[in-house]
Write a protein that holds these residues in place. Structure first.
Motif, PDB file in Angstrom:
ATOM      1  N   ASP A 177      -8.749  74.298  33.110  1.00 11.72           N
ATOM      2  CA  ASP A 177      -8.229  74.754  34.399  1.00 11.72           C
ATOM      3  C   ASP A 177      -6.771  74.321  34.588  1.00 11.72           C
ATOM      4  OD1 ASP A 177      -8.561  75.904  37.029  1.00 11.72           O
ATOM      5  OD2 ASP A 177      -8.476  73.841  37.772  1.00 11.72           O
ATOM      6  N   ARG A 178      -6.480  73.071  34.257  1.00 15.14           N
ATOM      7  CA  ARG A 178      -5.092  72.582  34.405  1.00 15.14           C
ATOM      8  C   ARG A 178      -4.129  73.309  33.488  1.00 15.14           C
ATOM      9  NH1 ARG A 178      -4.728  66.314  35.959  1.00 15.14           N
ATOM     10  NH2 ARG A 178      -6.566  66.224  37.282  1.00 15.14           N
ATOM     11  N   ASN A 179      -4.668  73.879  32.394  1.00 13.10           N
ATOM     12  CA  ASN A 179      -3.835  74.617  31.448  1.00 13.10           C
ATOM     13  C   ASN A 179      -3.580  76.048  31.926  1.00 13.10           C
ATOM     14  OD1 ASN A 179      -2.572  74.639  28.738  1.00 13.10           O
ATOM     15  ND2 ASN A 179      -4.161  76.147  28.238  1.00 13.10           N
ATOM     16  N   GLY A 180      -4.139  76.390  33.077  1.00 16.77           N
ATOM     17  CA  GLY A 180      -3.961  77.751  33.585  1.00 16.77           C
ATOM     18  C   GLY A 180      -4.904  78.741  32.937  1.00 16.77           C
ATOM     19  N   SER A 181      -5.891  78.241  32.223  1.00 18.06           N
ATOM     20  CA  SER A 181      -6.865  79.111  31.574  1.00 18.06           C
ATOM     21  C   SER A 181      -8.111  79.180  32.461  1.00 18.06           C
ATOM     22  CB  SER A 181      -7.200  78.563  30.180  1.00 18.06           C
ATOM     23  OG  SER A 181      -5.996  78.269  29.482  1.00 18.06           O
ATOM     24  N   ILE A 182      -9.029  80.050  32.084  1.00 21.67           N
ATOM     25  CA  ILE A 182     -10.165  80.326  32.975  1.00 21.67           C
ATOM     26  C   ILE A 182     -11.452  79.720  32.421  1.00 21.67           C
ATOM     27  CG2 ILE A 182     -11.602  82.188  33.929  1.00 21.67           C
ATOM     28  CD1 ILE A 182      -8.932  83.903  33.757  1.00 21.67           C
ATOM     29  N   VAL A 183     -12.152  78.968  33.266  1.00 18.54           N
ATOM     30  CA  VAL A 183     -13.392  78.298  32.860  1.00 18.54           C
ATOM     31  C   VAL A 183     -14.594  79.131  33.269  1.00 18.54           C
ATOM     32  CG1 VAL A 183     -14.819  76.233  33.116  1.00 18.54           C
ATOM     33  CG2 VAL A 183     -12.321  76.048  33.277  1.00 18.54           C
ATOM     34  N   LYS A 184     -15.470  79.387  32.312  1.00 13.41           N
ATOM     35  CA  LYS A 184     -16.803  79.912  32.629  1.00 13.41           C
ATOM     36  C   LYS A 184     -17.778  78.868  32.127  1.00 13.41           C
ATOM     37  CE  LYS A 184     -15.314  83.836  34.200  1.00 13.41           C
ATOM     38  NZ  LYS A 184     -15.450  84.165  35.623  1.00 13.41           N
ATOM     39  N   LYS A 185     -18.735  78.509  32.967  1.00 13.92           N
ATOM     40  CA  LYS A 185     -19.619  77.398  32.581  1.00 13.92           C
ATOM     41  C   LYS A 185     -21.049  77.833  32.336  1.00 13.92           C
ATOM     42  CE  LYS A 185     -17.587  73.344  34.761  1.00 13.92           C
ATOM     43  NZ  LYS A 185     -17.762  72.354  35.828  1.00 13.92           N
ATOM     44  N   LEU A 186     -21.657  77.217  31.320  1.00 15.04           N
ATOM     45  CA  LEU A 186     -23.104  77.201  31.207  1.00 15.04           C
ATOM     46  C   LEU A 186     -23.494  75.764  31.531  1.00 15.04           C
ATOM     47  CD1 LEU A 186     -23.799  79.061  27.821  1.00 15.04           C
ATOM     48  CD2 LEU A 186     -24.052  79.970  30.141  1.00 15.04           C
ATOM     49  N   VAL A 187     -24.421  75.590  32.454  1.00 15.84           N
ATOM     50  CA  VAL A 187     -24.765  74.232  32.883  1.00 15.84           C
ATOM     51  C   VAL A 187     -26.243  73.944  32.633  1.00 15.84           C
ATOM     52  CG1 VAL A 187     -24.799  72.625  34.846  1.00 15.84           C
ATOM     53  CG2 VAL A 187     -22.952  74.293  34.641  1.00 15.84           C
ATOM     54  N   ARG A 188     -26.499  72.763  32.096  1.00 10.64           N
ATOM     55  CA  ARG A 188     -27.881  72.289  31.927  1.00 10.64           C
ATOM     56  C   ARG A 188     -27.960  70.858  32.447  1.00 10.64           C
ATOM     57  NH1 ARG A 188     -32.061  74.024  30.458  1.00 10.64           N
ATOM     58  NH2 ARG A 188     -32.225  76.117  29.605  1.00 10.64           N
ATOM     59  N   PRO A 189     -29.120  70.430  32.890  1.00 20.14           N
ATOM     60  CA  PRO A 189     -29.249  69.044  33.347  1.00 20.14           C
ATOM     61  C   PRO A 189     -28.947  68.065  32.209  1.00 20.14           C
ATOM     62  CG  PRO A 189     -31.193  70.346  33.948  1.00 20.14           C
ATOM     63  CD  PRO A 189     -30.373  71.188  33.028  1.00 20.14           C
ATOM     64  N   MET A 190     -28.489  66.884  32.580  1.00 24.28           N
ATOM     65  CA  MET A 190     -28.160  65.871  31.581  1.00 24.28           C
ATOM     66  C   MET A 190     -29.416  65.449  30.819  1.00 24.28           C
ATOM     67  SD  MET A 190     -25.399  63.714  33.784  1.00 24.28           S
ATOM     68  CE  MET A 190     -24.896  62.544  32.547  1.00 24.28           C
ATOM     69  N   GLY A 191     -29.320  65.515  29.504  1.00 28.07           N
ATOM     70  CA  GLY A 191     -30.475  65.190  28.672  1.00 28.07           C
ATOM     71  C   GLY A 191     -31.055  66.424  28.004  1.00 28.07           C
ATOM     72  N   GLU A 192     -30.641  67.613  28.490  1.00 25.90           N
ATOM     73  CA  GLU A 192     -31.082  68.856  27.846  1.00 25.90           C
ATOM     74  C   GLU A 192     -29.950  69.409  26.995  1.00 25.90           C
ATOM     75  OE1 GLU A 192     -32.766  71.610  30.667  1.00 25.90           O
ATOM     76  OE2 GLU A 192     -34.039  70.052  31.554  1.00 25.90           O
ATOM     77  N   VAL A 193     -30.302  70.324  26.082  1.00 27.28           N
ATOM     78  CA  VAL A 193     -29.296  70.952  25.231  1.00 27.28           C
ATOM     79  C   VAL A 193     -29.384  72.475  25.381  1.00 27.28           C
ATOM     80  CG1 VAL A 193     -29.161  69.051  23.574  1.00 27.28           C
ATOM     81  CG2 VAL A 193     -30.857  70.880  23.223  1.00 27.28           C
ATOM     82  N   PHE A 194     -28.429  73.175  24.795  1.00 32.61           N
ATOM     83  CA  PHE A 194     -28.332  74.624  24.966  1.00 32.61           C
ATOM     84  C   PHE A 194     -28.991  75.354  23.802  1.00 32.61           C
ATOM     85  CE2 PHE A 194     -25.020  72.616  27.343  1.00 32.61           C
ATOM     86  CZ  PHE A 194     -25.032  73.305  28.548  1.00 32.61           C
ATOM     87  N   SER A 195     -29.649  76.470  24.096  1.00 30.61           N
ATOM     88  CA  SER A 195     -30.232  77.293  23.029  1.00 30.61           C
ATOM     89  C   SER A 195     -29.194  78.324  22.589  1.00 30.61           C
ATOM     90  CB  SER A 195     -31.484  78.009  23.535  1.00 30.61           C
ATOM     91  OG  SER A 195     -31.104  78.999  24.483  1.00 30.61           O
ATOM     92  N   LEU A 196     -29.368  78.800  21.361  1.00 29.98           N
ATOM     93  CA  LEU A 196     -28.464  79.845  20.868  1.00 29.98           C
ATOM     94  C   LEU A 196     -28.544  81.081  21.760  1.00 29.98           C
ATOM     95  CD1 LEU A 196     -28.910  79.738  16.968  1.00 29.98           C
ATOM     96  CD2 LEU A 196     -26.958  78.935  18.316  1.00 29.98           C
ATOM     97  N   GLU A 197     -29.742  81.358  22.263  1.00 29.15           N
ATOM     98  CA  GLU A 197     -29.942  82.562  23.091  1.00 29.15           C
ATOM     99  C   GLU A 197     -29.092  82.501  24.367  1.00 29.15           C
ATOM    100  OE1 GLU A 197     -32.533  80.759  21.742  1.00 29.15           O
ATOM    101  OE2 GLU A 197     -32.721  82.239  20.129  1.00 29.15           O
ATOM    102  N   GLU A 198     -29.105  81.342  25.021  1.00 28.03           N
ATOM    103  CA  GLU A 198     -28.331  81.306  26.268  1.00 28.03           C
ATOM    104  C   GLU A 198     -26.831  81.287  26.010  1.00 28.03           C
ATOM    105  OE1 GLU A 198     -29.887  76.824  26.933  1.00 28.03           O
ATOM    106  OE2 GLU A 198     -29.235  77.825  28.755  1.00 28.03           O
ATOM    107  N   ILE A 199     -26.430  80.705  24.883  1.00 28.17           N
ATOM    108  CA  ILE A 199     -24.993  80.745  24.564  1.00 28.17           C
ATOM    109  C   ILE A 199     -24.598  82.189  24.221  1.00 28.17           C
ATOM    110  CG2 ILE A 199     -23.184  79.906  23.006  1.00 28.17           C
ATOM    111  CD1 ILE A 199     -24.704  77.227  22.879  1.00 28.17           C
ATOM    112  N   GLU A 200     -25.485  82.888  23.516  1.00 24.56           N
ATOM    113  CA  GLU A 200     -25.196  84.305  23.199  1.00 24.56           C
ATOM    114  C   GLU A 200     -25.064  85.121  24.489  1.00 24.56           C
ATOM    115  OE1 GLU A 200     -27.694  86.227  20.278  1.00 24.56           O
ATOM    116  OE2 GLU A 200     -26.169  87.812  20.091  1.00 24.56           O
TER     117      GLU A 200
END
Ligand code: PMP
Length: 391
Positions: free
Chosen positions: A117-140
């Protein structure tokens, strides 16, 4: 006389010798460097443009290539702690208006997002609770929806204790023409990591965890895809200090003679060289095994005391940072303070407010990764729990 021009007294505190206690650092970092690393930091200074120092830089480059398992030419250490490497990645890879997909399951995704954000670029977030990890499907799904230029994940989360599975992620990012940026500050050297084989485009770490050097330098590596993105920028990198192409030249990674960019952290580079040498002598696979073994010892000892790990699934735990659930009725800080006061052992509570009071964090990293240190920590913790956990 003009009283304004009178020299003030020298500070009394500086006229006393420096005294530093010897602590066992079993928190999420820094870890204790071995004596040889501290000794290396005290070797005679060289100039940052001296040929002998360039040889040390070459050793460090080879060491980082080994720890990252990469042949990337642009592999070197940023002068600064892990945050400097994070910032270097962001400012070099992204221009104003570029979109980054940030996977956030702890502090580090949030920090990168702030830098984007400070670099003037745009953030899109995928958020999961702390302790969980992301699946390939949701990143896709995120890749399809946001068409980002870059995807960020944290391999070893030190605020939650998770380890994000990385296999297949690099290929997925390629399919959608995005770069994959991975934070390995709290895990590189302590668990399998194959930058080239896993198609990670940019990877960074830090000196003060498994590499066992004081905080100061941060390994980073850019592959050809990342270099192409940098070479095709329409605008200059917004940080002079962290300009990746300039740093690559200083580190001897292009065909031009090395130019002065900034005064490299000479003594810190000696220390990093020795930390990397220690890892090279031990062998990466042995190091991964030792971290796994000590983590298992820790889990077992903690469970014997009736404690629960924050992350149930062992397969997604970062072996270098273990998160433990604070039992009902126990004040987390009393336990942390007891270990420090009675045993000079550091363990930590939560980082940030999300899990405050809910977890402790124990780090097992590099030179500190021994069964003796795990046992010392477990014994001290048991003593504290006997005092503060009324069952
Ligand atoms: N990423 C992770 C996963 C970390 O654990 C840390 C340090 N705790 C950092 C980045 C930032 O590193 P530093 O504190 O050296 O700036």
């Amino acid at each position: 006389s003009n009283t304004n021009s009178q020299v003030s007294e020298p500070p009394a505190c500086l006229l006393k010798p420096l005294e530093v206690p010897n602590k066992l650092l079993m928190g999420p970092g820094p870890s204790n460097p071995p004596p040889r690393v501290l000794a290396a930091g005290a070797l005679p200074l060289l100039g940052h443009m001296h040929p002998e120092f360039f040889e040390v830089l070459d050793d460090v480059k080879a060491g980082i290539q080994y720890v990252f398992q990469t042949k990337n030419e642009w592999t070197y250490a940023i002068s600064g702690s892990g945050h400097a490497a994070m910032e270097a990645a962001v400012v070099n890879l992204l221009e104003i208006g570029d979109v980054a997909l940030v996977c956030q399951n702890g502090i580090w995704g949030g920090r990168i997002a702030e830098m984007v954000d400070r670099n003037g670029s745009i953030v899109k977030k995928l958020v999961r609770p702390m302790g969980e990890v992301f699946s390939l499907e949701e990143i896709e799904q995120g890749l399809k929806e946001h068409k980002p230029k870059l995807v960020f994940v944290t391999y070893g989360e030190s605020s939650s204790g998770s380890a994000q599975p990385l296999e297949g992620l690099g290929d997925l990012c390629r399919k959608y023409d995005a770069l994959l940026l991975v934070d390995s500050v709290a895990i590189a050297g302590g668990a399998p990591l194959f930058m080239d084989a896993w198609n990670i485009d940019v990877l960074y770490s830090g000196s003060q965890k498994v590499m066992g050097a004081p905080p100061a330098t941060s390994p980073i590596s850019f592959n050809q895809r990342a270099r192409d993105v940098i070479a095709n920028r329409k605008t200059k990198v917004r940080s002079y200090y962290l300009d990746a192409a300039e740093l690559a030249n200083y580190w001897g990674c292009d065909e031009n003679p090395r130019r002065y960019h900034h005064t490299c952290l000479v003594s810190s580079i000696y220390a990093l060289r020795e930390g990397l040498a220690r890892l090279a002598e031990q062998g990466l696979e042995k190091s991964w095994q030792e971290h796994r073994k000590c983590a298992e010892m820790l889990y077992e000892g903690l469970e014997k005391m009736g404690l629960e790990m924050w992350i149930k699934d062992k397969a997604i735990r970062n072996p270098c940072v273990t998160t433990i659930r604070v039992p009902e009725g126990v004040e987390w800080k009393k336990v942390v303070d007891h270990l420090m006061k009675q045993h000079k052992i550091e363990i930590a509570g939560a980082l940030g407010k999300d899990l405050l009071g809910e977890i402790w964090r124990i780090g097992i990293m590099g030179h500190n990764c021994t069964p003796e240190n795990v046992n010392r920590t477990l014994q001290a913790l048991k003593e504290a729990l006997d005092l503060y956990w009324k069952k």
